[in-house]
Design a protein around this motif. Structure first.
Motif, PDB file in Angstrom:
ATOM      1  N   GLY A  84       0.786  -1.232   0.000  1.00  0.00           N
ATOM      2  CA  GLY A  84       0.000   0.000   0.000  1.00  0.00           C
ATOM      3  C   GLY A  84       0.814   1.275   0.000  1.00  0.00           C
ATOM      4  N   GLY A  85       2.137   1.155  -0.044  1.00  0.00           N
ATOM      5  CA  GLY A  85       2.970   2.342  -0.160  1.00  0.00           C
ATOM      6  C   GLY A  85       3.813   2.664   1.057  1.00  0.00           C
ATOM      7  N   SER A  86       3.487   2.078   2.199  1.00  0.00           N
ATOM      8  CA  SER A  86       4.315   2.227   3.396  1.00  0.00           C
ATOM      9  C   SER A  86       4.064   1.009   4.282  1.00  0.00           C
ATOM     10  CB  SER A  86       4.001   3.519   4.155  1.00  0.00           C
ATOM     11  OG  SER A  86       2.679   3.491   4.666  1.00  0.00           O
ATOM     12  N   ALA A  87       5.025   0.686   5.133  1.00  0.00           N
ATOM     13  CA  ALA A  87       4.889  -0.498   5.987  1.00  0.00           C
ATOM     14  C   ALA A  87       5.918  -0.448   7.097  1.00  0.00           C
ATOM     15  CB  ALA A  87       5.070  -1.778   5.175  1.00  0.00           C
ATOM     16  N   ALA A  88       5.605  -1.118   8.187  1.00  0.00           N
ATOM     17  CA  ALA A  88       6.612  -1.431   9.190  1.00  0.00           C
ATOM     18  C   ALA A  88       7.430  -2.611   8.671  1.00  0.00           C
ATOM     19  CB  ALA A  88       5.951  -1.780  10.521  1.00  0.00           C
ATOM     20  N   VAL A  89       8.650  -2.756   9.173  1.00  0.00           N
ATOM     21  CA  VAL A  89       9.519  -3.843   8.730  1.00  0.00           C
ATOM     22  C   VAL A  89      10.160  -4.502   9.941  1.00  0.00           C
ATOM     23  CG1 VAL A  89      11.613  -4.438   7.445  1.00  0.00           C
ATOM     24  CG2 VAL A  89       9.978  -2.822   6.465  1.00  0.00           C
ATOM     25  N   TYR A  90      10.115  -5.843   9.959  1.00  0.00           N
ATOM     26  CA  TYR A  90      10.797  -6.646  10.982  1.00  0.00           C
ATOM     27  C   TYR A  90      11.876  -7.457  10.281  1.00  0.00           C
ATOM     28  CZ  TYR A  90      11.731 -10.774  13.882  1.00  0.00           C
ATOM     29  OH  TYR A  90      12.351 -11.775  14.587  1.00  0.00           O
ATOM     30  N   GLY A  91      13.095  -7.411  10.809  1.00  0.00           N
ATOM     31  CA  GLY A  91      14.176  -8.223  10.263  1.00  0.00           C
ATOM     32  C   GLY A  91      14.862  -9.013  11.352  1.00  0.00           C
ATOM     33  N   HIS A  92      15.133 -10.289  11.069  1.00  0.00           N
ATOM     34  CA  HIS A  92      15.828 -11.151  12.025  1.00  0.00           C
ATOM     35  C   HIS A  92      17.223 -11.468  11.511  1.00  0.00           C
ATOM     36  CE1 HIS A  92      16.975 -15.090  13.836  1.00  0.00           C
ATOM     37  NE2 HIS A  92      16.546 -14.476  14.925  1.00  0.00           N
ATOM     38  N   LEU A 112      10.489   0.146  12.573  1.00  0.00           N
ATOM     39  CA  LEU A 112      11.523  -0.826  12.238  1.00  0.00           C
ATOM     40  C   LEU A 112      11.837  -1.664  13.471  1.00  0.00           C
ATOM     41  CD1 LEU A 112      13.574  -1.558   9.923  1.00  0.00           C
ATOM     42  CD2 LEU A 112      15.127   0.102  10.981  1.00  0.00           C
ATOM     43  N   VAL A 113      11.883  -2.991  13.282  1.00  0.00           N
ATOM     44  CA  VAL A 113      12.268  -3.896  14.370  1.00  0.00           C
ATOM     45  C   VAL A 113      13.483  -4.692  13.906  1.00  0.00           C
ATOM     46  CG1 VAL A 113      11.577  -5.764  15.905  1.00  0.00           C
ATOM     47  CG2 VAL A 113       9.873  -4.092  15.142  1.00  0.00           C
ATOM     48  N   LEU A 114      14.576  -4.594  14.650  1.00  0.00           N
ATOM     49  CA  LEU A 114      15.827  -5.281  14.325  1.00  0.00           C
ATOM     50  C   LEU A 114      16.102  -6.316  15.412  1.00  0.00           C
ATOM     51  CD1 LEU A 114      17.996  -2.161  13.354  1.00  0.00           C
ATOM     52  CD2 LEU A 114      16.492  -3.529  11.884  1.00  0.00           C
ATOM     53  N   HIS A 115      15.968  -7.594  15.048  1.00  0.00           N
ATOM     54  CA  HIS A 115      16.084  -8.683  16.007  1.00  0.00           C
ATOM     55  C   HIS A 115      17.454  -9.346  15.859  1.00  0.00           C
ATOM     56  CE1 HIS A 115      13.776 -12.257  18.037  1.00  0.00           C
ATOM     57  NE2 HIS A 115      14.970 -12.079  18.557  1.00  0.00           N
ATOM     58  N   GLU A 116      18.344  -9.023  16.779  1.00  0.00           N
ATOM     59  CA  GLU A 116      19.700  -9.580  16.840  1.00  0.00           C
ATOM     60  C   GLU A 116      20.454  -9.490  15.511  1.00  0.00           C
ATOM     61  OE1 GLU A 116      20.042 -13.341  18.887  1.00  0.00           O
ATOM     62  OE2 GLU A 116      19.615 -12.352  20.798  1.00  0.00           O
ATOM     63  N   PRO A 117      20.651  -8.296  14.971  1.00  0.00           N
ATOM     64  CA  PRO A 117      21.526  -8.164  13.801  1.00  0.00           C
ATOM     65  C   PRO A 117      22.941  -8.576  14.199  1.00  0.00           C
ATOM     66  CG  PRO A 117      21.007  -6.004  14.720  1.00  0.00           C
ATOM     67  CD  PRO A 117      20.133  -6.995  15.430  1.00  0.00           C
ATOM     68  N   PRO A 118      23.582  -9.473  13.435  1.00  0.00           N
ATOM     69  CA  PRO A 118      24.864 -10.047  13.870  1.00  0.00           C
ATOM     70  C   PRO A 118      26.091  -9.232  13.459  1.00  0.00           C
ATOM     71  CG  PRO A 118      24.096 -11.195  11.924  1.00  0.00           C
ATOM     72  CD  PRO A 118      23.030 -10.185  12.264  1.00  0.00           C
ATOM     73  N   TYR A 119      26.069  -7.933  13.746  1.00  0.00           N
ATOM     74  CA  TYR A 119      27.270  -7.139  13.521  1.00  0.00           C
ATOM     75  C   TYR A 119      28.296  -7.468  14.600  1.00  0.00           C
ATOM     76  CZ  TYR A 119      24.364  -4.249  10.445  1.00  0.00           C
ATOM     77  OH  TYR A 119      23.538  -3.803   9.454  1.00  0.00           O
ATOM     78  N   GLY A 120      29.564  -7.338  14.231  1.00  0.00           N
ATOM     79  CA  GLY A 120      30.634  -7.602  15.182  1.00  0.00           C
ATOM     80  C   GLY A 120      31.193  -6.322  15.761  1.00  0.00           C
ATOM     81  N   SER A 121      32.293  -6.465  16.468  1.00  0.00           N
ATOM     82  CA  SER A 121      32.927  -5.311  17.104  1.00  0.00           C
ATOM     83  C   SER A 121      33.854  -4.615  16.112  1.00  0.00           C
ATOM     84  CB  SER A 121      33.729  -5.764  18.328  1.00  0.00           C
ATOM     85  OG  SER A 121      34.929  -6.402  17.908  1.00  0.00           O
ATOM     86  N   ASP A 122      34.485  -3.540  16.581  1.00  0.00           N
ATOM     87  CA  ASP A 122      35.453  -2.819  15.754  1.00  0.00           C
ATOM     88  C   ASP A 122      36.863  -3.392  15.891  1.00  0.00           C
ATOM     89  OD1 ASP A 122      33.500  -1.046  14.849  1.00  0.00           O
ATOM     90  OD2 ASP A 122      33.771   0.275  16.578  1.00  0.00           O
ATOM     91  N   ASP A 123      37.007  -4.441  16.684  1.00  0.00           N
ATOM     92  CA  ASP A 123      38.321  -5.059  16.887  1.00  0.00           C
ATOM     93  C   ASP A 123      38.864  -5.593  15.570  1.00  0.00           C
ATOM     94  OD1 ASP A 123      40.347  -6.367  18.881  1.00  0.00           O
ATOM     95  OD2 ASP A 123      39.704  -7.982  17.536  1.00  0.00           O
ATOM     96  N   GLU A 124      40.080  -5.238  15.219  1.00  0.00           N
ATOM     97  CA  GLU A 124      40.623  -5.598  13.917  1.00  0.00           C
ATOM     98  C   GLU A 124      40.778  -7.106  13.741  1.00  0.00           C
ATOM     99  OE1 GLU A 124      41.442  -5.660  10.207  1.00  0.00           O
ATOM    100  OE2 GLU A 124      40.846  -3.803  11.220  1.00  0.00           O
ATOM    101  N   ASP A 125      41.137  -7.825  14.810  1.00  0.00           N
ATOM    102  CA  ASP A 125      41.256  -9.281  14.700  1.00  0.00           C
ATOM    103  C   ASP A 125      39.894  -9.910  14.384  1.00  0.00           C
ATOM    104  OD1 ASP A 125      43.962  -9.296  15.144  1.00  0.00           O
ATOM    105  OD2 ASP A 125      43.791  -9.666  17.300  1.00  0.00           O
ATOM    106  N   GLU A 126      38.851  -9.437  15.042  1.00  0.00           N
ATOM    107  CA  GLU A 126      37.514  -9.970  14.772  1.00  0.00           C
ATOM    108  C   GLU A 126      37.053  -9.618  13.362  1.00  0.00           C
ATOM    109  OE1 GLU A 126      34.525  -9.261  17.691  1.00  0.00           O
ATOM    110  OE2 GLU A 126      35.853  -9.728  19.386  1.00  0.00           O
ATOM    111  N   ARG A 127      37.385  -8.423  12.906  1.00  0.00           N
ATOM    112  CA  ARG A 127      37.015  -8.028  11.552  1.00  0.00           C
ATOM    113  C   ARG A 127      37.759  -8.875  10.519  1.00  0.00           C
ATOM    114  NH1 ARG A 127      37.476  -1.546  11.617  1.00  0.00           N
ATOM    115  NH2 ARG A 127      36.703  -1.787   9.485  1.00  0.00           N
ATOM    116  N   ARG A 128      39.018  -9.173  10.794  1.00  0.00           N
ATOM    117  CA  ARG A 128      39.786 -10.016   9.880  1.00  0.00           C
ATOM    118  C   ARG A 128      39.185 -11.420   9.831  1.00  0.00           C
ATOM    119  NH1 ARG A 128      44.157  -9.944  12.434  1.00  0.00           N
ATOM    120  NH2 ARG A 128      44.912  -8.001  11.530  1.00  0.00           N
ATOM    121  N   THR A 129      38.788 -11.943  10.975  1.00  0.00           N
ATOM    122  CA  THR A 129      38.172 -13.272  11.026  1.00  0.00           C
ATOM    123  C   THR A 129      36.877 -13.306  10.222  1.00  0.00           C
ATOM    124  OG1 THR A 129      39.136 -13.743  13.197  1.00  0.00           O
ATOM    125  CG2 THR A 129      37.196 -15.019  12.565  1.00  0.00           C
TER     126      THR A 129
END
Length: 265
Positions: A84-92, A112-129
């Motif tokens: 209909g042109g607009s909506a709420a959005v849920y993402g898991h 907007l509902v964001l359910h546990e988005p799996p972003y990591g930390s800014d730690d460079e070792d974790e980003r490299r992994t």
């Protein structure tokens, strides 16, 4: 009855339409097609018109190469038009990452509902992994080693080897495995090492609820609280006793309360 929306690049996106009332679109994460969010859709349909869809390359939806995150945003835009042109959005999970991308791009998202988005930390070792995992999974899929790609991801997620072995042999999992790189792109694993896209979070105008479970790995709660602080209009809810696979009967009341809240709140 399956409905179809046509995305900007001509890809047909399959979806179910349930219930009545204000519209909400559900977005699943990695390995998920409509069946994964079907029970949640049914519960939310008691108050809302719910569009529950197969992301491109999954279930009954088509796919068009080359992949780009903006094409998945266009898929969601087509569904919102159908609603209909607009909506709420849920993402898991990674579906929450896609929802964030869409909201930051200016789609007409009311809540907007964001359910546990799996972003990591800014730690460079974790980003490299994170980058290495994405590259190794992509290499396995390029060689059509779907089971190996699935096992690599599940092992990195902490699943016991014997369980990962059985899951990777599932034909349904192998059918959806070629879309795994789509989720890595959505989450920025190659580009940012999976770190939170702070510029996107700050660009989201819609009221946004972050959900995390008390039984999930701590990084989910850390990510949720960090995102809440970045969002112009964010709030955070903890689901006591729940993990990343929180059942619909636990998640639906929280989502319903947020989506049905006074818009002036």
């Amino acid at each position: 009855m399956t409905h179809f929306a046509t995305s900007a690049d001509g890809t047909r996106i399959a979806y179910d339409r349930l219930g009545g009332g204000p519209a909400v679109v559900l977005i699943g994460g990695m390995f998920c097609a409509r069946p994964a969010t079907r029970e949640l859709a049914g519960r939310l349909a008691e108050r809302f018109t719910v569009l529950n869809y197969d992301r491109r390359g999954r279930g009954e939806s088509g796919d068009t190469a080359p992949y780009a995150v903006r094409r998945e945003v266009e898929d969601l835009a087509a569904l919102i038009t159908e609603a209909g042109g607009s909506a709420a959005v849920y993402g898991h999970s990674s579906g929450a990452g896609l929802a964030l991308e869409a909201a930051a791009a200016g789609l007409p998202i009311t809540r907007l509902v964001l359910h546990e988005p799996p972003y990591g930390s800014d730690d460079e070792d974790e980003r490299r992994t994170a980058r290495e995992l994405a590259e190794n999974v992509q290499a396995a899929l390029k060689d059509d080693r779907r089971a190996d790609a699935i096992k690599l991801f599940l092992a990195a997620s902490g699943m016991p080897p014997e369980t990962a072995e059985g899951t990777a042999a599932d034909p349904d999992m192998q059918a959806i495995a070629p879309t795994m790189p789509y989720d890595f792109e959505v989450m920025g694993d190659t580009a940012r090492g999976g770190a939170i896209p702070e510029d996107l979070a700050r660009a989201v105008a819609a009221p946004t609820l972050l959900i995390a479970g008390s039984a999930s790995p701590p990084f989910f709660r850390d990510t949720a609280t960090r995102l809440t602080a970045l969002l112009p209009n964010g709030e955070y809810t903890l689901l006591e006793g729940q993990d990343h696979a929180a059942p619909a009967d636990q998640a639906a009341p929280v989502i319903t309360a947020f989506l049905a809240a006074d818009p002036q709140r």
